[in-house]
Design a protein around this motif. Sequence first.
Motif, PDB file in Angstrom:
ATOM      1  N   ALA A   1       0.833  -1.106   0.066  1.00 23.45           N
ATOM      2  CA  ALA A   1      -0.111  -0.082  -0.135  1.00 23.45           C
ATOM      3  C   ALA A   1       0.813   1.002  -0.052  1.00 23.45           C
ATOM      4  N   LEU A   2       2.122   1.140   0.653  1.00 18.82           N
ATOM      5  CA  LEU A   2       2.847   2.545   0.897  1.00 18.82           C
ATOM      6  C   LEU A   2       3.811   2.640  -0.406  1.00 18.82           C
ATOM      7  N   LEU A   3       4.003   1.508  -1.035  1.00 18.07           N
ATOM      8  CA  LEU A   3       4.949   1.795  -2.131  1.00 18.07           C
ATOM      9  C   LEU A   3       4.474   2.873  -3.251  1.00 18.07           C
ATOM     10  N   ASN A   4       3.100   3.268  -3.364  1.00 20.89           N
ATOM     11  CA  ASN A   4       2.648   4.221  -4.085  1.00 20.89           C
ATOM     12  C   ASN A   4       2.569   5.242  -3.461  1.00 20.89           C
ATOM     13  N   ASN A   5       3.166   5.585  -2.185  1.00 18.30           N
ATOM     14  CA  ASN A   5       3.195   6.673  -1.504  1.00 18.30           C
ATOM     15  C   ASN A   5       1.854   7.410  -1.512  1.00 18.30           C
ATOM     16  N   PRO A   6       0.717   6.704  -1.433  1.00 16.61           N
ATOM     17  CA  PRO A   6      -0.591   7.330  -1.258  1.00 16.61           C
ATOM     18  C   PRO A   6      -0.713   8.355  -0.241  1.00 16.61           C
ATOM     19  N   ALA A   7      -1.666   9.403  -0.837  1.00 15.52           N
ATOM     20  CA  ALA A   7      -1.963  10.215   0.457  1.00 15.52           C
ATOM     21  C   ALA A   7      -3.145   9.966   1.353  1.00 15.52           C
ATOM     22  N   LEU A   8      -3.879   8.980   1.056  1.00 14.45           N
ATOM     23  CA  LEU A   8      -4.918   8.290   1.836  1.00 14.45           C
ATOM     24  C   LEU A   8      -4.872   6.984   1.876  1.00 14.45           C
ATOM     25  N   LEU A   9      -4.791   6.319   3.119  1.00 12.88           N
ATOM     26  CA  LEU A   9      -4.928   5.040   3.208  1.00 12.88           C
ATOM     27  C   LEU A   9      -5.957   4.582   4.117  1.00 12.88           C
ATOM     28  N   ILE A  10      -6.750   3.807   3.564  1.00 14.74           N
ATOM     29  CA  ILE A  10      -7.929   3.043   4.387  1.00 14.74           C
ATOM     30  C   ILE A  10      -7.693   1.778   4.879  1.00 14.74           C
ATOM     31  N   MET A  11      -7.826   1.622   6.092  1.00 16.05           N
ATOM     32  CA  MET A  11      -7.526   0.246   6.745  1.00 16.05           C
ATOM     33  C   MET A  11      -8.812  -0.134   7.429  1.00 16.05           C
ATOM     34  N   ASP A  12      -9.178  -1.474   6.930  1.00 16.48           N
ATOM     35  CA  ASP A  12     -10.514  -1.919   7.463  1.00 16.48           C
ATOM     36  C   ASP A  12     -10.031  -3.114   8.379  1.00 16.48           C
ATOM     37  N   GLU A  13     -10.158  -2.850   9.468  1.00 17.96           N
ATOM     38  CA  GLU A  13      -9.719  -3.853  10.718  1.00 17.96           C
ATOM     39  C   GLU A  13      -8.362  -4.520  10.159  1.00 17.96           C
ATOM     40  N   PRO A  14      -7.309  -3.997  10.161  1.00 16.23           N
ATOM     41  CA  PRO A  14      -6.231  -4.567   9.625  1.00 16.23           C
ATOM     42  C   PRO A  14      -5.460  -5.686  10.598  1.00 16.23           C
ATOM     43  N   THR A  15      -5.818  -5.379  11.999  1.00 23.41           N
ATOM     44  CA  THR A  15      -5.158  -6.186  12.877  1.00 23.41           C
ATOM     45  C   THR A  15      -6.145  -7.173  13.518  1.00 23.41           C
ATOM     46  N   THR A  16      -7.301  -7.201  12.976  1.00 25.08           N
ATOM     47  CA  THR A  16      -8.302  -8.221  13.810  1.00 25.08           C
ATOM     48  C   THR A  16      -8.002  -9.451  13.826  1.00 25.08           C
ATOM     49  N   ALA A  17      -7.268  -9.924  12.627  1.00 24.26           N
ATOM     50  CA  ALA A  17      -7.089 -11.279  12.519  1.00 24.26           C
ATOM     51  C   ALA A  17      -5.636 -11.763  13.179  1.00 24.26           C
ATOM     52  N   LEU A  18      -5.154 -10.909  13.699  1.00 29.10           N
ATOM     53  CA  LEU A  18      -3.562 -10.933  14.091  1.00 29.10           C
ATOM     54  C   LEU A  18      -3.524 -11.291  15.746  1.00 29.10           C
ATOM     55  N   ASP A  19      -2.595 -11.861  16.214  1.00 31.21           N
ATOM     56  CA  ASP A  19      -2.340 -11.975  17.491  1.00 31.21           C
ATOM     57  C   ASP A  19      -2.039 -10.776  18.346  1.00 31.21           C
ATOM     58  N   VAL A  20      -2.289 -10.554  19.639  1.00 31.40           N
ATOM     59  CA  VAL A  20      -1.925  -9.368  20.204  1.00 31.40           C
ATOM     60  C   VAL A  20      -0.584  -8.949  20.041  1.00 31.40           C
ATOM     61  N   THR A  21       0.647  -9.729  20.362  1.00 31.89           N
ATOM     62  CA  THR A  21       1.712  -9.391  20.071  1.00 31.89           C
ATOM     63  C   THR A  21       2.158  -8.756  18.447  1.00 31.89           C
ATOM     64  N   VAL A  22       1.587  -9.585  17.859  1.00 30.22           N
ATOM     65  CA  VAL A  22       1.550  -9.213  16.309  1.00 30.22           C
ATOM     66  C   VAL A  22       0.804  -7.861  15.854  1.00 30.22           C
ATOM     67  N   GLU A  23      -0.244  -7.743  16.619  1.00 23.05           N
ATOM     68  CA  GLU A  23      -0.796  -6.536  16.286  1.00 23.05           C
ATOM     69  C   GLU A  23      -0.322  -5.332  16.967  1.00 23.05           C
ATOM     70  N   ALA A  24       0.275  -5.431  17.946  1.00 28.75           N
ATOM     71  CA  ALA A  24       1.015  -4.432  18.746  1.00 28.75           C
ATOM     72  C   ALA A  24       2.249  -3.956  17.664  1.00 28.75           C
ATOM     73  N   ALA A  25       2.775  -4.664  17.208  1.00 32.19           N
ATOM     74  CA  ALA A  25       3.793  -4.258  16.437  1.00 32.19           C
ATOM     75  C   ALA A  25       3.432  -3.631  15.251  1.00 32.19           C
ATOM     76  N   VAL A  26       2.380  -4.109  14.402  1.00 34.62           N
ATOM     77  CA  VAL A  26       1.823  -3.509  13.371  1.00 34.62           C
ATOM     78  C   VAL A  26       1.092  -2.170  13.401  1.00 34.62           C
ATOM     79  N   LEU A  27       0.684  -2.140  14.920  1.00 36.97           N
ATOM     80  CA  LEU A  27       0.041  -0.632  15.395  1.00 36.97           C
ATOM     81  C   LEU A  27       1.117   0.323  15.228  1.00 36.97           C
ATOM     82  N   ASP A  28       2.143  -0.117  15.897  1.00 39.52           N
ATOM     83  CA  ASP A  28       3.335   0.829  16.182  1.00 39.52           C
ATOM     84  C   ASP A  28       3.999   0.970  14.765  1.00 39.52           C
ATOM     85  N   LEU A  29       3.971   0.137  13.671  1.00 37.98           N
ATOM     86  CA  LEU A  29       4.400   0.602  12.391  1.00 37.98           C
ATOM     87  C   LEU A  29       3.295   1.327  11.810  1.00 37.98           C
ATOM     88  N   ILE A  30       2.010   1.417  11.742  1.00 42.49           N
ATOM     89  CA  ILE A  30       1.307   2.294  11.389  1.00 42.49           C
ATOM     90  C   ILE A  30       1.519   3.741  11.822  1.00 42.49           C
TER      91      ILE A  30
END
Lengths: 700, 219
Positions: free
Chosen positions: A175-204
């Motif tokens: 998604a970021l390769l395009n350097n978008p001005a707007l990123l829409i994320m629909d529940e991107p971490t719901t399917a992930l484990d808490v520890t992975v979710e935390a890392a993905v949220l930090d990243l976002i």
Amino acid sequence: MQTRFHPLPPILKVENLSISYATRYGEVEAVRQVSFEVNRATTLGLVGESGCGKTTVAFGILDFLGPNGRIVEGSIKFQGRELVGRSEKELRILRGDQITMVYQDPMQALNPSLTIGEQLAEVLIVHRNIPHAEAWRRSIEMLERVYMPDAPNVMKRYPHQLSGGQQQRVVIAMALLNNPALLIMDEPTTALDVTVEAAVLDLIAELKRDFDTGIIYITHNLGVVARICDQVAVMYAGELVERAPVKELFAHPLHPYTQGLMRCVPKLGITKEESRLYPIRGRVPAPQDRPWGACIFAPRCDYATERCRNERPMLREIALGHSARCFYAGEIDPSAWQPSKEIDLPVVEPRAASGYGTVLEIENLKTYYEQPSRSVLSLFGLGKKQHVKAVDGVSLRVPRGITVGVVGESGCGKSTLAKTIIGLESPTAGVLEFLGFDISMPVTRRDVKLIQELQMVFQNPDSTMNPAYTVGQQIARPLQRFKTVPPHQVYDEVIRLLHAVRLDPSYYDRFPSQLSGGEKQRVGIARAFASRPELVLCDEPVSALDVSVQAAVLNLLLDIQRRYGTTMLFIAHDLSVVRFFSDFVAVMYLGHIVEFGSAEAIYAPPYHPYTEALLSAVPIPDPCATQKRIRLEGNVPSALNPPSGCVFHTRCPRRNLLLDQGKVCEVETPPQRYNTEQHYILCHIPLEELRKMEPVITTL
Amino acid sequence: MFVGDYMTRHPLTVTPDTSIVEVQGIMAENNIRHVPVVEKGKRLVGLVTRQNLRISPIELSSLNVWEITRLLSGLKVKDVMVRGKDVITATPDTPIEEAARILVTHRIGCLPVLEEGIVVGIITESDLLTQLTNLLGLQVPGWRATIRVPDRAGEFAKITAAVASRGWGIDAAGSLPTPRKPGYWDVVIKISAATRDELVAVLQQIEGQELIDIRATGP
């Protein structure tokens, strides 16, 4: 610090947007007059229960509404230019590659037949006309940017060779390769484990800052909202009911719906004795049943008056930047709220573990899965056998009437433990006693009486009910099988059970497809309790449900448990829910219980380093709380070949507290150190050291 | 201090086929004066500024209102924009003073920022002037002191040593040769940790330097 003397125009400005779908009920309005703005480098959280139109808004912006959906009125201005009313071709150029969307399930967004590298590079080759070699190089850079370990090699792999968290990183990188001005994320971490979710949220959060991207973050998890959003828009039944900066929203929720949502979530550190969950009564009305010319929330609102039922409130600004769609917003004091008589609240008495007798006794239980060896020798039966050690030496005593919670990341053996107890898997070694009887044989060879006393509530109510049988038949089945009641009383008993799970008798003849997720889970619970079992295993019973339904189901379980004195083994990955629901908690890692103790003991120091990391990853629904930041590296190692010594040593962030960077952890199995009689930690670090650590979460 | 750090990312852009009526609307509504023109893949093909949209009254005076409308409705961005190679651009690693020099020497108001032909941002006069205010510490409330020092090595170190000896930090600093007084430099420092009197006492004691102004500044 960057100061600006003139504000930049918003990336996206949505005004009075209404979207409807053509259905067999005629034209149905799914989204009604929604307005919001998304600025650069800010995250707007779009919150609400399922069916409130969050995703429809996102699809409206992207023009993904499908052949039967259309924008009825309103305007969507992206980068200053109107999107509504333009032809598809014009839209494609306008949006071009400036808007991207990240979906809930990363596996569905990736093409399983192409390597990661081909899929990433394609983005740049197609959208930016960049030559292949250059596109490849930039893709690797972007993968490294999202902290993908070993990026050049990941480029050559296929999606199925990556873990869920890694797949989601690939999708975010794409998604970021395009350097978008707007990123829409629909529940991107719901399917992930808490520890992975935390890392993905930090990243976002980091990427938002570095790329100045505006983000719309769709979620139903208030904890996630508190952690990463700057602005929040609360949606209910297609309308935007409240909009505010995140801290303001959590400190002073103005709309009764928002206040209700906040009362539905267990706060980490709160137990069932101290506090209650208050579900919002009723449910989100279907789009065709929504009232016109009235407050849409009035039927579920405790403050509704005649005016609310006859006039539609407008979204109005109550405080600076804080708007709500309610006539009485600002006048309602949520602290003076009293639960209405229509919702049932369980009475919870504190329990002590002693003096109840033991229901389940597990000692040194091992469940291994044999792994077929690939060597030629194995063809002749000479190869060395390899085993996946899913459960490896678990000892657990479950006293009567108590709830024991089991937590851990996926792949820790929680579900295998449950399957072994219920008899779907046979233990490899160890003692497994239920009510004093040996139950190490598979379920088919168990006595019917034992099966009757040991029941299970499953995670996904959709897949555990036979779609061809009515609700009544499904609940009647265990009653007939176990002869709990005489045959002529079965019907009455089913009705009684339906009543116990708050479903009225009309549900008897319904089919599972006619029920909502929460109702199906209620039927699942009724079925598990039909045989009046001694022990009920709950495998993630609420993780697939909306917050308000989750609160209702948890209350229901508490209530039934109190009435029947049932013992429960509660498996979940949401630590706030486990803490709220359980008396004792077992923390599992790679088939071992690394920490066991009363719920209070687990959530305060001394912690096992793994528990500490899990706690610091849980999103807490309070933007003002501070949380220690401990992030585990990598994934749970393969149980086929678990690390030597302490199984956690490969990821342990506290190893350096020991001599020689924790050499001992690699060699020796850690000792069970008892903090109190009922609280032990499996770790080489002395308890005094662990006790010195600060609590993970401090609330102001 | 490079253009990439201070540019506006994701600038509003238009395509060559956008009508100039719409561009005028976008500029007015968002209060901006420059819009890069891009084609597929955000590749730069031109630039529209408010000047490009200016139509001289002499041209218009010969037309009636209908003819004006027809003229305007037919005009596209590609008819008025500054074209491709004539647009002066920067890259994210251009130093900001270099960007300022380009703006001044070409007498223009903005530079589209390109990375291999792709528009990644835009930097304007206002962005650079904003950074001038940040350079002299306007965003933090505190004392702005101007000190006149002789043009020789070691003078700036005297100031930092004096300030550091009291445990204060310098929030911002800048220096320029003193106008119309060769051999001297004016140094501006911004300090928020001290009171006015403490600061004056410390700065006045530095030998060979002169405190010529002290005042409170802030956002």
